[in-house]
Write a protein that holds these residues in place. Structure first.
Motif, PDB file in Angstrom:
ATOM      1  N   ASP A   9      26.366 -17.397 134.880  1.00 24.34           N
ATOM      2  CA  ASP A   9      25.818 -17.253 136.229  1.00 24.34           C
ATOM      3  C   ASP A   9      25.509 -15.801 136.567  1.00 24.34           C
ATOM      4  O   ASP A   9      24.833 -15.528 137.560  1.00 24.34           O
ATOM      5  N   TYR A 293      25.619 -25.225 129.846  1.00 22.59           N
ATOM      6  CA  TYR A 293      24.920 -24.619 130.974  1.00 22.59           C
ATOM      7  C   TYR A 293      23.445 -25.017 130.964  1.00 22.59           C
ATOM      8  O   TYR A 293      22.869 -25.369 132.002  1.00 22.59           O
ATOM      9  N   ILE A 296      22.708 -28.560 132.270  1.00 23.13           N
ATOM     10  CA  ILE A 296      22.646 -28.633 133.729  1.00 23.13           C
ATOM     11  C   ILE A 296      21.270 -28.179 134.208  1.00 23.13           C
ATOM     12  O   ILE A 296      20.636 -28.827 135.050  1.00 23.13           O
ATOM     13  N   ASN A 297      20.784 -27.070 133.648  1.00 29.11           N
ATOM     14  CA  ASN A 297      19.451 -26.580 134.023  1.00 29.11           C
ATOM     15  C   ASN A 297      18.359 -27.559 133.652  1.00 29.11           C
ATOM     16  O   ASN A 297      17.421 -27.800 134.429  1.00 29.11           O
ATOM     17  N   LEU A 300      18.419 -30.391 136.152  1.00 23.83           N
ATOM     18  CA  LEU A 300      17.905 -29.936 137.454  1.00 23.83           C
ATOM     19  C   LEU A 300      16.385 -29.871 137.437  1.00 23.83           C
ATOM     20  O   LEU A 300      15.711 -30.353 138.360  1.00 23.83           O
ATOM     21  N   THR A 364      19.749 -18.218 135.075  1.00 18.94           N
ATOM     22  CA  THR A 364      20.882 -18.613 135.908  1.00 18.94           C
ATOM     23  C   THR A 364      20.491 -19.806 136.794  1.00 18.94           C
ATOM     24  O   THR A 364      19.309 -20.023 137.081  1.00 18.94           O
ATOM     25  N   HIS A 365      21.514 -20.546 137.232  1.00 18.89           N
ATOM     26  CA  HIS A 365      21.250 -21.679 138.124  1.00 18.89           C
ATOM     27  C   HIS A 365      20.526 -21.199 139.382  1.00 18.89           C
ATOM     28  O   HIS A 365      19.610 -21.880 139.873  1.00 18.89           O
ATOM     29  N   ASP A 366      20.924 -20.037 139.901  1.00 14.55           N
ATOM     30  CA  ASP A 366      20.312 -19.529 141.136  1.00 14.55           C
ATOM     31  C   ASP A 366      18.828 -19.230 140.946  1.00 14.55           C
ATOM     32  O   ASP A 366      18.001 -19.574 141.798  1.00 14.55           O
ATOM     33  N   LYS A 369      16.906 -22.578 140.724  1.00 12.66           N
ATOM     34  CA  LYS A 369      16.746 -23.236 142.028  1.00 12.66           C
ATOM     35  C   LYS A 369      15.698 -22.525 142.877  1.00 12.66           C
ATOM     36  O   LYS A 369      14.899 -23.156 143.574  1.00 12.66           O
TER      37      LYS A 369
END
Length: 382
Positions: A9, A293, A296-297, A300, A364-366, A369
């Motif tokens: 992250d 990780y 998950i991406n 999403l 990163t997830h952020d 998104k």
């Protein structure tokens, strides 16, 4: 046993570095194009490089026997593929391997078979060598893109010498199943072809129950007609260090490859060798965490894209790349359209299909998104 914690992250600002990825666009655009992840390299690699630099001398190096042993053990452990050390040829990158293969095994009288869409250097390498191409479009079956051997059988002219594979396939994310590779081998044997298999993404399998299968591991026939290209660069984010291997079991093919390599492809520098050895020997725990990780991406991205009108995508089984269908947008250049809304993506035109864009979700997830919100806004403006 101490549990190792890796922070995927953590955002590392690369905009003021010499990053190709982060310096293509202005600071207001999120770069998600070239296949270069935003995660810090595994600590084991950084530690090994620091130790070597602290030694103080960076002269000419040699390939350590230990590195060859690590490769042999890794291929057996992961794929039950038993190789001999003399089969391994060290090269400066997979792209170098593509160019060397085309020049070594074809002449201007031969054609190269290329499935599209595909990683652009396959196409560029063929153009640079001035070889003719036979394109075969991947077909969609059961929500997967695969090579259509039936089409190939109907479009063979007799001058074909080489077929290019990408497994897992960049950009569509297909990891070929055993029976699919068998069909390709059957076609290859029928027309006495050589196979160049780019397997640089082989570690990045995201789908449960899927296992990477090297083409050459099928049987002796597959071994004897193949050049397999591998590298730790994508899996461990060390693309800035030039290192790859070509595995060529057939001595005649290997000797020819080496002949074309002499004086053209440079020797591998010692830092690249150290990074590769550390990655393949000590980086597996980090790699497993990265894959979790990335899953998950991937999910999403998959669900967000398919909720929107005009665009869609299939779920990639491997790689950290999403292949997004923009044909219903009715826009000539979808990548340029999304760039206006702050997302830098790869144009599908470079891969062989202008109706698509390629999305790199190794971030990163952020960041992901934030990018997805911009894509949603862009679509809502249509």
């Amino acid at each position: 046993m101490i549990k190792k914690i890796y922070n995927f992250d953590k955002f590392i600002d690369r905009s003021n570095s010499d990053s190709l990825k982060w310096n293509k666009y202005n600071k207001n655009i999120i770069p998600l194009w070239i296949a270069d992840s935003d995660f810090s390299c595994p600590p084991c690699i950084l530690k090994a490089l620091k130790e070597r630099i602290n030694h103080g001398i960076l002269g000419y190096g040699i390939i350590s026997k230990n590195l060859s042993n690590i490769i042999i053990e890794r291929l057996w452990k992961n794929y039950k593929w038993k190789i001999n050390p003399e089969w391994i040829i060290y090269i400066s990158g997979v792209v170098s391997g593509l160019n060397l293969t085309i020049r070594a095994f074809t002449t201007n009288k031969n054609s190269v078979i290329i499935p599209i869409p595909i990683y652009p250097p396959f196409i560029y390498a063929t153009n640079l060598a001035q070889r003719s191409k036979i394109y075969t479009k991947l077909i969609q079956i059961n929500n997967r893109f695969i090579i259509d051997c039936n089409y190939l059988n109907k479009h063979i002219y007799g001058n074909e010498k080489l077929i290019m594979l990408c497994n897992p396939h960049n950009p569509v994310g297909t990891s070929y199943k055993y029976y699919e590779l068998e069909k390709i081998l059957e076609f290859v044997k029928k027309y006495n072809l050589i196979v160049c298999s780019d397997e640089i993404h082989c570690d990045l399998i995201l789908e449960k129950g899927i296992q990477h299968i090297p083409f050459a591991s099928l049987n002796n026939d597959a071994e004897q007609c193949s050049i397999t290209l591998m590298s730790p660069s994508k899996s461990f984010n060390i693309s800035g260090l030039n290192f790859a291997i070509a595995i060529i079991p057939n001595k005649k093919l290997r000797d020819t490859f080496n002949l074309f390599k002499q004086g053209i492809s440079p020797n591998i520098d010692i830092l690249s060798c150290i990074a590769a050895e550390s990655a393949w020997k000590n980086g597996n725990d980090w790699l497993k965490k990265q894959i979790k990780y990335l899953k998950i991406n991937r999910d999403l991205l998959f669900y967000a894209i398919n909720k929107l009108p005009y665009i869609s995508m299939l779920k990639p089984e491997a790689t950290y790349l999403g292949w997004i269908n923009c044909s219903k947008m009715n826009i000539l250049n979808p990548a340029l359209y999304f760039e206006k809304y702050g997302i830098g993506l790869s144009s599908g035109k470079d891969f062989g299909d202008a109706n698509f864009i390629r999305f790199n979700f190794a971030c990163t997830h952020d960041i992901l998104k934030k990018a997805l919100k911009r894509i949603e806004h862009a679509i809502n403006q249509l």
